[in-house]
Scaffold this motif. Structure first.
Motif, PDB file in Angstrom:
ATOM      1  N   ALA A  81      39.869  21.994  23.138  1.00  0.00           N
ATOM      2  CA  ALA A  81      39.634  23.434  22.997  1.00  0.00           C
ATOM      3  C   ALA A  81      40.573  24.051  21.954  1.00  0.00           C
ATOM      4  O   ALA A  81      40.154  24.867  21.128  1.00  0.00           O
ATOM      5  CB  ALA A  81      39.820  24.120  24.351  1.00  0.00           C
ATOM      6  N   VAL A  82      41.847  23.659  21.971  1.00  0.00           N
ATOM      7  CA  VAL A  82      42.803  24.160  20.979  1.00  0.00           C
ATOM      8  C   VAL A  82      42.418  23.661  19.591  1.00  0.00           C
ATOM      9  O   VAL A  82      42.539  24.396  18.599  1.00  0.00           O
ATOM     10  CB  VAL A  82      44.235  23.723  21.340  1.00  0.00           C
ATOM     11  CG1 VAL A  82      45.203  24.041  20.195  1.00  0.00           C
ATOM     12  CG2 VAL A  82      44.703  24.422  22.606  1.00  0.00           C
ATOM     13  N   ALA A 103      39.730  25.776  18.080  1.00  0.00           N
ATOM     14  CA  ALA A 103      40.281  27.050  17.621  1.00  0.00           C
ATOM     15  C   ALA A 103      41.077  26.874  16.332  1.00  0.00           C
ATOM     16  O   ALA A 103      41.009  27.713  15.424  1.00  0.00           O
ATOM     17  CB  ALA A 103      41.164  27.651  18.710  1.00  0.00           C
ATOM     18  N   LEU A 156      40.190  28.979  13.210  1.00  0.00           N
ATOM     19  CA  LEU A 156      41.111  30.066  12.872  1.00  0.00           C
ATOM     20  C   LEU A 156      42.101  29.687  11.778  1.00  0.00           C
ATOM     21  O   LEU A 156      42.457  30.528  10.942  1.00  0.00           O
ATOM     22  CB  LEU A 156      41.886  30.504  14.122  1.00  0.00           C
ATOM     23  CG  LEU A 156      41.055  31.078  15.269  1.00  0.00           C
ATOM     24  CD1 LEU A 156      41.932  31.305  16.502  1.00  0.00           C
ATOM     25  CD2 LEU A 156      40.405  32.396  14.836  1.00  0.00           C
ATOM     26  N   LEU A 183      47.781  33.461  17.757  1.00  0.00           N
ATOM     27  CA  LEU A 183      46.365  33.164  17.977  1.00  0.00           C
ATOM     28  C   LEU A 183      46.192  31.894  18.809  1.00  0.00           C
ATOM     29  O   LEU A 183      45.391  31.864  19.761  1.00  0.00           O
ATOM     30  CB  LEU A 183      45.649  33.010  16.632  1.00  0.00           C
ATOM     31  CG  LEU A 183      45.483  34.283  15.795  1.00  0.00           C
ATOM     32  CD1 LEU A 183      44.911  33.944  14.421  1.00  0.00           C
ATOM     33  CD2 LEU A 183      44.595  35.292  16.511  1.00  0.00           C
ATOM     34  N   ILE A 184      46.940  30.855  18.470  1.00  0.00           N
ATOM     35  CA  ILE A 184      46.849  29.596  19.217  1.00  0.00           C
ATOM     36  C   ILE A 184      47.332  29.794  20.650  1.00  0.00           C
ATOM     37  O   ILE A 184      46.752  29.227  21.597  1.00  0.00           O
ATOM     38  CB  ILE A 184      47.661  28.487  18.516  1.00  0.00           C
ATOM     39  CG1 ILE A 184      47.023  28.148  17.170  1.00  0.00           C
ATOM     40  CG2 ILE A 184      47.750  27.237  19.385  1.00  0.00           C
ATOM     41  CD1 ILE A 184      45.604  27.636  17.265  1.00  0.00           C
ATOM     42  N   VAL A 211      44.572  31.543  22.595  1.00  0.00           N
ATOM     43  CA  VAL A 211      43.483  30.600  22.878  1.00  0.00           C
ATOM     44  C   VAL A 211      43.903  29.624  23.974  1.00  0.00           C
ATOM     45  O   VAL A 211      43.138  29.342  24.903  1.00  0.00           O
ATOM     46  CB  VAL A 211      43.087  29.839  21.603  1.00  0.00           C
ATOM     47  CG1 VAL A 211      42.150  28.678  21.935  1.00  0.00           C
ATOM     48  CG2 VAL A 211      42.424  30.775  20.604  1.00  0.00           C
ATOM     49  N   SER A 212      45.127  29.122  23.875  1.00  0.00           N
ATOM     50  CA  SER A 212      45.614  28.148  24.848  1.00  0.00           C
ATOM     51  C   SER A 212      45.704  28.744  26.248  1.00  0.00           C
ATOM     52  O   SER A 212      45.288  28.122  27.235  1.00  0.00           O
ATOM     53  CB  SER A 212      46.990  27.629  24.410  1.00  0.00           C
ATOM     54  OG  SER A 212      47.539  26.772  25.388  1.00  0.00           O
ATOM     55  N   VAL A 216      41.843  30.613  27.124  1.00  0.00           N
ATOM     56  CA  VAL A 216      40.604  29.842  26.964  1.00  0.00           C
ATOM     57  C   VAL A 216      40.810  28.371  27.314  1.00  0.00           C
ATOM     58  O   VAL A 216      40.202  27.845  28.250  1.00  0.00           O
ATOM     59  CB  VAL A 216      40.049  29.964  25.525  1.00  0.00           C
ATOM     60  CG1 VAL A 216      38.749  29.160  25.397  1.00  0.00           C
ATOM     61  CG2 VAL A 216      39.817  31.427  25.164  1.00  0.00           C
ATOM     62  N   ALA A 217      41.672  27.694  26.552  1.00  0.00           N
ATOM     63  CA  ALA A 217      41.791  26.236  26.679  1.00  0.00           C
ATOM     64  C   ALA A 217      42.229  25.799  28.075  1.00  0.00           C
ATOM     65  O   ALA A 217      41.574  24.960  28.713  1.00  0.00           O
ATOM     66  CB  ALA A 217      42.768  25.710  25.625  1.00  0.00           C
TER      67      ALA A 217
END
Length: 412
Positions: free
Chosen positions: A103-104, A107, A111, A303-304, A307-308, A311-312
């Motif tokens: 998932a990361v 992204a 991104l 941003l990471i 996301v982590s 989301v991830a």
């Protein structure tokens, strides 16, 4: 700097770290954040002015520290308590780590315009979690977790490092040696996990048998023996191509749950040693980073991190724990939220540096930023989220002491 001056600085940093732990407990934040901060303040970009850029030394110190921390974690883990959570923990530490890394990676490709392999490497570096930071916050706020959450998180933190290490090493090989086949990487996984499991169980059984019959006249030598045992287990397993971290944790687990006389006293010694290793590891990792470089990766790192965190980790946890139908959704959501990053991602980020990969420094700075942001965002909100989801309640003095003891040995 003279030796006495170096010794004075080192001792002051250790003493300040103990004070930082006390402050962190009162503020309800993970102590690792302050440990890293002390290292950064002492470094070349801080008022301390200590120049340090030896990634090799930092990696070696980090590995030794992690070995002793994992061994202490195994000694403290009560098998009868964590056994019901074994299935979920193994799913999280294998499938969950892989799904989070993927998932990361998606992204990072979208991104940051990274290549798929670079994105997977970044995801792998930050895939290992640090449950001990969560327990320190819960203990400081007098909270205890409901159901099997405590053993699930404890067992996950002790078993997810090998998967993160495998993914990191496998992807570094694919990036540095493009001719490497995917089949050889999969074979590496089977080799590392298989040998780690086999040698961990074998050495653990032999160690339990030996210590029970050795009858040393000096009790302190048992502590020396177990230190040597932990280091031998990691080194021998790694040299044979297995996962040394997995083997060390299993040896500690077998020894800690044996009937060896005096194992409780040995466990208390290793608990203190693990704290020292934790402090040393975070201080040297803090020294290794150059804070002046962090602003250049702040946007990408933020941003990471988002996301982590949002989301991830949630997607990985919910998918990995799908077989556990009896586990309430609120408990799964809490597990998803407490995926704090700790020392392991930073130690792993030194591997691309030493391998000479392009943009390795950028990866290291990104990982360091993500760790800091994760601790700030998640670590400070764990009690609030636990209460909101209804998975925590005020703990009695006895339960609070058990929570503190359960994971007082620091992060894994």
């Amino acid at each position: 700097m003279h030796f006495e001056s170096e010794l004075l600085v080192a001792s002051l940093l250790i003493l300040l770290s103990v004070l930082a732990w006390k402050i962190a407990g009162r503020l309800g934040i993970p102590a690792l954040l302050l440990f890293l901060g002390l290292g950064m303040l002492a470094g070349s970009d801080g008022p301390g002015g200590i120049y340090f850029d030896d990634a090799q030394l930092a990696q070696e110190v980090g590995i030794v520290a992690l070995v002793l921390i994992l061994f202490a974690g195994g000694l403290e883990t009560r098998w009868t308590v964590v056994r019901p959570a074994l299935g979920g923990a193994l799913l999280l530490s294998t499938l969950g780590v892989l799904l989070s890394a993927v998932a990361v990676a998606l992204a990072a490709v979208w991104l940051l315009h990274a290549s798929p392999l670079e994105g997977l490497l970044l995801g792998s570096l930050i895939s290992a979690t640090d449950a001990a930071a969560v327990f320190s916050v819960l203990a400081a706020r007098n909270l205890r977790l409901s159901g099997q959450l405590l053993p699930l998180l404890e067992l996950e933190s002790g078993t997810n490092d090998p998967m993160a290490v495998f993914l990191t090493l496998g992807l570094i090989r694919l990036l540095s040696e493009p001719q490497t086949s995917l089949a050889s990487v999969l074979l590496l996984f089977v080799q590392q996990m298989g040998l780690g499991l086999l040698l961990g169980l074998l050495i653990g059984w032999l160690a339990t048998w030996l210590i029970a019959r050795l009858h040393l006249d000096v009790e302190g030598l048992y502590r020396v023996l177990t230190i040597g045992l932990a280091l031998f287990t990691y080194a021998a397993t790694a040299l044979l191509g297995g996962s040394g971290f997995l083997a060390v944790y299993l040896v500690g687990l077998l020894l800690g749950n044996s009937q060896v006389e005096g194992i409780e006293r040995i466990g208390r010694f290793h608990d203190s040693l693990a704290w020292l290793m934790q402090i040393a590891m975070f201080l040297i990792l803090g020294l290794l980073v150059f804070p002046s470089r962090l602003p250049t990766v702040a946007l990408a790192g933020l941003l990471i991190t988002l996301v982590s965190v949002f989301v991830a980790r949630p997607v990985a946890v919910l998918l990995a724990l799908l077989p556990l139908r009896r586990m309430p959704l609120r408990e799964k959501c809490f597990v998803a939220w407490v995926g704090l990053r700790g020392a392991v991602p930073i130690v792993l980020a030194t591997f691309p540096l030493l391998a000479g990969l392009p943009r390795a420094e950028l990866l290291f700075d990104l990982v360091f930023f993500v760790v800091l942001a994760s601790v700030l965002l998640q670590g400070t909100t764990v009690p609030l989220v636990a209460r909101w989801l209804g998975v925590a309640q005020p703990a009695s003095a006895q339960v609070q002491a058990q929570v503190r003891e359960a994971r007082s040995n620091g992060p894994s």
